[in-house]
Design a protein around this motif. Structure first.
Motif, PDB file in Angstrom:
ATOM      1  N   GLU A  25       0.964  -1.161   0.020  1.00  0.00           N
ATOM      2  CA  GLU A  25       0.133   0.022   0.285  1.00  0.00           C
ATOM      3  C   GLU A  25       0.655   1.298   0.068  1.00  0.00           C
ATOM      4  O   GLU A  25       0.348   2.481  -0.601  1.00  0.00           O
ATOM      5  CB  GLU A  25      -1.115   0.185   1.202  1.00  0.00           C
ATOM      6  CG  GLU A  25      -1.991  -1.192   1.247  1.00  0.00           C
ATOM      7  CD  GLU A  25      -2.918  -0.847   2.272  1.00  0.00           C
ATOM      8  OE1 GLU A  25      -3.045   0.108   2.808  1.00  0.00           O
ATOM      9  OE2 GLU A  25      -3.537  -2.035   2.681  1.00  0.00           O
ATOM     10  N   GLU A  26       2.056   1.350   0.449  1.00  0.00           N
ATOM     11  CA  GLU A  26       2.829   2.384   0.578  1.00  0.00           C
ATOM     12  C   GLU A  26       3.974   2.499  -0.457  1.00  0.00           C
ATOM     13  O   GLU A  26       4.652   3.721  -0.632  1.00  0.00           O
ATOM     14  CB  GLU A  26       3.786   2.227   2.132  1.00  0.00           C
ATOM     15  CG  GLU A  26       2.803   2.427   2.954  1.00  0.00           C
ATOM     16  CD  GLU A  26       1.868   3.679   3.327  1.00  0.00           C
ATOM     17  OE1 GLU A  26       2.450   4.843   2.912  1.00  0.00           O
ATOM     18  OE2 GLU A  26       0.902   3.523   3.722  1.00  0.00           O
ATOM     19  N   GLY A  27       3.949   1.729  -1.234  1.00  0.00           N
ATOM     20  CA  GLY A  27       4.852   1.566  -2.218  1.00  0.00           C
ATOM     21  C   GLY A  27       5.723   0.196  -2.902  1.00  0.00           C
ATOM     22  O   GLY A  27       5.048  -0.823  -2.643  1.00  0.00           O
ATOM     23  N   GLU A  68      13.616   2.826   9.136  1.00  0.00           N
ATOM     24  CA  GLU A  68      13.509   4.233   8.655  1.00  0.00           C
ATOM     25  C   GLU A  68      14.745   5.076   8.384  1.00  0.00           C
ATOM     26  O   GLU A  68      14.974   5.857   7.222  1.00  0.00           O
ATOM     27  CB  GLU A  68      12.547   4.899   9.882  1.00  0.00           C
ATOM     28  CG  GLU A  68      11.097   4.591   9.911  1.00  0.00           C
ATOM     29  CD  GLU A  68      11.155   3.458  10.671  1.00  0.00           C
ATOM     30  OE1 GLU A  68      10.076   3.019  11.463  1.00  0.00           O
ATOM     31  OE2 GLU A  68      12.035   2.482  11.229  1.00  0.00           O
ATOM     32  N   PRO A  76       5.302   4.520   7.700  1.00  0.00           N
ATOM     33  CA  PRO A  76       4.395   3.492   7.195  1.00  0.00           C
ATOM     34  C   PRO A  76       5.191   2.633   6.127  1.00  0.00           C
ATOM     35  O   PRO A  76       4.881   1.312   6.209  1.00  0.00           O
ATOM     36  CB  PRO A  76       3.370   4.259   6.560  1.00  0.00           C
ATOM     37  CG  PRO A  76       3.162   5.542   7.366  1.00  0.00           C
ATOM     38  CD  PRO A  76       4.997   6.034   7.669  1.00  0.00           C
ATOM     39  N   ALA A  77       5.970   3.286   5.169  1.00  0.00           N
ATOM     40  CA  ALA A  77       6.682   2.373   4.277  1.00  0.00           C
ATOM     41  C   ALA A  77       7.607   1.339   4.960  1.00  0.00           C
ATOM     42  O   ALA A  77       7.682   0.050   4.628  1.00  0.00           O
ATOM     43  CB  ALA A  77       7.490   2.950   3.292  1.00  0.00           C
ATOM     44  N   ASP A  79       7.247   0.293   8.015  1.00  0.00           N
ATOM     45  CA  ASP A  79       6.294  -0.931   8.541  1.00  0.00           C
ATOM     46  C   ASP A  79       6.314  -1.814   7.440  1.00  0.00           C
ATOM     47  O   ASP A  79       6.097  -3.325   7.840  1.00  0.00           O
ATOM     48  CB  ASP A  79       5.117  -0.391   9.167  1.00  0.00           C
ATOM     49  CG  ASP A  79       5.594   0.525  10.544  1.00  0.00           C
ATOM     50  OD1 ASP A  79       6.677   0.184  10.893  1.00  0.00           O
ATOM     51  OD2 ASP A  79       4.591   1.352  10.820  1.00  0.00           O
ATOM     52  N   GLU A  80       5.934  -1.609   6.568  1.00  0.00           N
ATOM     53  CA  GLU A  80       5.581  -2.576   5.404  1.00  0.00           C
ATOM     54  C   GLU A  80       6.669  -3.554   5.035  1.00  0.00           C
ATOM     55  O   GLU A  80       6.499  -4.562   4.868  1.00  0.00           O
ATOM     56  CB  GLU A  80       5.140  -1.874   4.071  1.00  0.00           C
ATOM     57  CG  GLU A  80       4.321  -2.406   2.934  1.00  0.00           C
ATOM     58  CD  GLU A  80       3.415  -1.351   2.296  1.00  0.00           C
ATOM     59  OE1 GLU A  80       2.086  -1.736   2.181  1.00  0.00           O
ATOM     60  OE2 GLU A  80       4.383  -0.958   1.427  1.00  0.00           O
TER      61      GLU A  80
END
Length: 89
Positions: A25-27, A68, A76-77, A79-80
């Motif tokens: 969902e984030e990339g 990060e 969010p990315a 975490d993915e």
């Protein structure tokens, strides 16, 4: 240049490399994951899009802010990516 180098080590090792690309969902994530005996059970994870890499194990995945920082990702990315990398270890 004289060519007189002081090598700390110069070894060749067979490694296993897994190339994986996935979209969340984030990339999109394009990774090369290199498994070797050199890093004490950790893997060398290369982000092929950003040209960033890190030696990662489960302890690193549990370290707040590590992904990060290393891959310069928003939370969010990261975490993915963390969720995917947990499936490897």
């Amino acid at each position: 240049m004289s060519g007189d180098f002081m090598f700390l080590y110069d070894e060749t090792e067979n490694t296993k490399t897994r190339y994986v690309s996935f979209a969340g969902e984030e990339g999109r994530y394009d990774l090369a994951i290199i498994t070797t005996d050199r890093f004490y059970g950790k893997a060398l994870v290369l982000d092929l899009q950003s040209n960033r890499f890190a030696i990662i194990g489960t302890d690193d995945l549990d370290e707040p802010g590590y992904l990060e920082h290393v891959y310069r990702l928003p939370e969010p990315a990261a975490d993915e990516l963390r969720q995917f990398l947990h499936t490897l270890f």
